[in-house]
Scaffold this motif. Sequence first.
Motif, mmCIF file in Angstrom:
data_model
loop_
_atom_site.group_PDB
_atom_site.id
_atom_site.type_symbol
_atom_site.label_atom_id
_atom_site.label_comp_id
_atom_site.label_asym_id
_atom_site.label_seq_id
_atom_site.Cartn_x
_atom_site.Cartn_y
_atom_site.Cartn_z
ATOM 1 N N GLY A 100 0.847 -1.198 0.000
ATOM 2 C CA GLY A 100 0.000 0.000 0.000
ATOM 3 C C GLY A 100 0.875 1.237 0.000
ATOM 4 N N SER A 101 0.364 2.331 -0.552
ATOM 5 C CA SER A 101 1.211 3.522 -0.614
ATOM 6 C C SER A 101 1.334 4.200 0.751
ATOM 7 C CB SER A 101 0.706 4.502 -1.677
ATOM 8 O OG SER A 101 -0.630 4.837 -1.449
ATOM 9 N N TYR A 126 -4.170 14.911 2.617
ATOM 10 C CA TYR A 126 -4.287 13.596 3.260
ATOM 11 C C TYR A 126 -3.600 13.655 4.639
ATOM 12 C CZ TYR A 126 -3.805 8.418 3.437
ATOM 13 O OH TYR A 126 -3.861 7.090 3.764
ATOM 14 N N TYR A 129 0.199 12.435 5.709
ATOM 15 C CA TYR A 129 1.482 13.135 5.470
ATOM 16 C C TYR A 129 1.938 13.799 6.763
ATOM 17 C CZ TYR A 129 -0.387 12.991 0.660
ATOM 18 O OH TYR A 129 -0.953 12.594 -0.517
ATOM 19 N N ASN A 172 0.101 15.891 -4.099
ATOM 20 C CA ASN A 172 -0.838 14.814 -4.427
ATOM 21 C C ASN A 172 -1.858 15.312 -5.459
ATOM 22 O OD1 ASN A 172 -3.805 14.070 -2.587
ATOM 23 N ND2 ASN A 172 -2.908 12.693 -4.081
ATOM 24 N N ASP A 204 2.228 11.784 -4.482
ATOM 25 C CA ASP A 204 1.382 10.647 -4.111
ATOM 26 C C ASP A 204 0.241 10.591 -5.136
ATOM 27 O OD1 ASP A 204 0.199 8.687 -2.548
ATOM 28 O OD2 ASP A 204 -0.761 10.120 -1.189
ATOM 29 N N PRO A 206 -2.467 8.073 -6.037
ATOM 30 C CA PRO A 206 -3.326 6.870 -6.081
ATOM 31 C C PRO A 206 -4.643 7.036 -6.837
ATOM 32 C CG PRO A 206 -3.525 7.925 -3.941
ATOM 33 C CD PRO A 206 -2.506 8.720 -4.709
ATOM 34 N N SER A 235 -5.023 0.247 -4.744
ATOM 35 C CA SER A 235 -6.186 0.265 -3.849
ATOM 36 C C SER A 235 -7.430 0.780 -4.539
ATOM 37 C CB SER A 235 -5.894 1.148 -2.637
ATOM 38 O OG SER A 235 -4.909 0.556 -1.840
ATOM 39 N N ARG A 244 -3.470 -4.417 -0.047
ATOM 40 C CA ARG A 244 -2.282 -3.646 0.302
ATOM 41 C C ARG A 244 -1.183 -3.817 -0.752
ATOM 42 N NH1 ARG A 244 -3.974 -0.432 1.537
ATOM 43 N NH2 ARG A 244 -2.346 0.547 2.766
HETATM 44 C C1 LIG Z 1 -4.116 10.681 -0.945
HETATM 45 C C2 LIG Z 1 -3.968 9.280 -0.481
HETATM 46 N N1 LIG Z 1 -2.743 8.728 -0.477
HETATM 47 C C3 LIG Z 1 -2.548 7.468 -0.062
HETATM 48 C C4 LIG Z 1 -3.595 6.691 0.374
HETATM 49 C C5 LIG Z 1 -3.302 5.308 0.871
HETATM 50 O O1 LIG Z 1 -3.578 4.351 -0.071
HETATM 51 P P1 LIG Z 1 -3.056 2.864 0.041
HETATM 52 O O2 LIG Z 1 -4.265 2.024 0.171
HETATM 53 O O3 LIG Z 1 -2.300 2.614 -1.216
HETATM 54 O O4 LIG Z 1 -2.159 2.764 1.245
HETATM 55 C C6 LIG Z 1 -4.879 7.208 0.399
HETATM 56 C C7 LIG Z 1 -5.993 6.390 0.923
HETATM 57 O O5 LIG Z 1 -7.087 6.773 1.138
HETATM 58 C C8 LIG Z 1 -5.079 8.542 -0.044
HETATM 59 O O6 LIG Z 1 -6.294 9.104 -0.043
#
Ligand SMILES: Cc1ncc(COP(=O)(O)O)c(C=O)c1O
Length: 395
Positions: A100-101, A126, A129, A172, A204, A206, A235, A244
């Motif tokens: 997972g990130s 988010y 961070y 992001n 970031d 996703p 995800s 993950r």
């Molecule tokens: C902006 C952002 N980055 C990262 C994530 C984490 O994602 P992951 O499921 O890959 O850990 C989320 C999850 O909601 C997110 O909104």
Amino acid sequence: MATANRLEGIGEYYFSTKLREIDELNKQGRNIINLGIGSPDLPPHPAVIQTLQEEAAKPNVHGYQNYKGAPALRNAFKDWYQQWYGVTLNADTEILPLMGSKEGIMHICMTYLDAGDQVLVPNPGYPTYRSAVKLAGGVCIDYGLKAENNYAPDFEALENLDLSKVKLMWVNYPHMPTGQLATANVFSKLVAFARKHNILICHDNPYSFILNDHPASIFSVEGARDVAIELNSLSKSHNMAGWRVGVLCAAKERVDEVLRFKTNMDSGMFLPLQLAAAKALTLGREWYNEVNAIYAERRQKVYEMLDMLQCTYSREQVGLFVWAKIPATYKNGYELSDAVLYESNVFITPGGIFGDGGDGFIRISLCGSLTRFEEAIERIKKTIIETRDAQTASR
Ligand SMILES: Cc1ncc(COP(=O)(O)O)c(C=O)c1O
């Protein structure tokens, strides 16, 4: 037991606390419709599940795995980046699969921050961070994102800050929670800014496949690999949040630096899961179109709900949520969120949890079936809207 100083100012994650409250309300029979969290409710592609099942049935796939991820998964990420982002990465040296990130956010902070190092974090943004920076001993310096500036960083304001202690900058796009896309210009300016001030940009990424036909990577900017790291994830794009699986992409030196930390944290990912993730990355446009058609239909319902609540919003947003400004009748997003939760048994996220820049906003997730959205609209209509209309009529 006294907790470590590093936990000072770090609360439990907002959703973890809120979901507990929602559980309690459900135990009282309230049947809350949760439109808060961005966990896709749709399943992954059947071929992905089948790969996991077939691979997991083999006898020789259950041991510890390579710290750098299975070559099959690294190659699949390489092809995926080439096909969808037009970015060429080296599968051996520039790609690091992650669980997972979210873990990547922590790994990056632990790899690069010393006590007192400063980090630019988006507000709203988010929340992870901010907590990862603090846990690693760093200090957050907020940079405000404003609707009137298309939620892009205000580079003039950034240049006016004392940047001498700033080591990292979290970025992001598509931006969560506002759903704003980055233009190529924003990425170019970020790369130039990072180069000028010797700051590592951590992008970031996703949400680039959700309700967006033009996924973009910061690495499409010339020279970005000298100053940036990018995180990505399966995800949201592949409905695999619980699996993950994410990835860190960067120059070889950065991957090696993060690995020094990460190899001390985990011992690789279950191989069948990596092979199934590799399968997911080969899915074609039909997959993304199919998922997005469902989200687009749900989004219409969210618009209906927001209109009813007299919120205002942009229809240009992408990603898994709709971000909306609340009407002046509510003090802030928390007040509106609480009213909808306690009066209508529907949970929507107050924008303030993403930083004070989100105080006057709410965020609604698209992760719910159409019938759940219809039910939520009915509940809000029968409670909040009827009360409001009755009050207006009696004036
Ligand atoms: C902006 C952002 N980055 C990262 C994530 C984490 O994602 P992951 O499921 O890959 O850990 C989320 C999850 O909601 C997110 O909104």
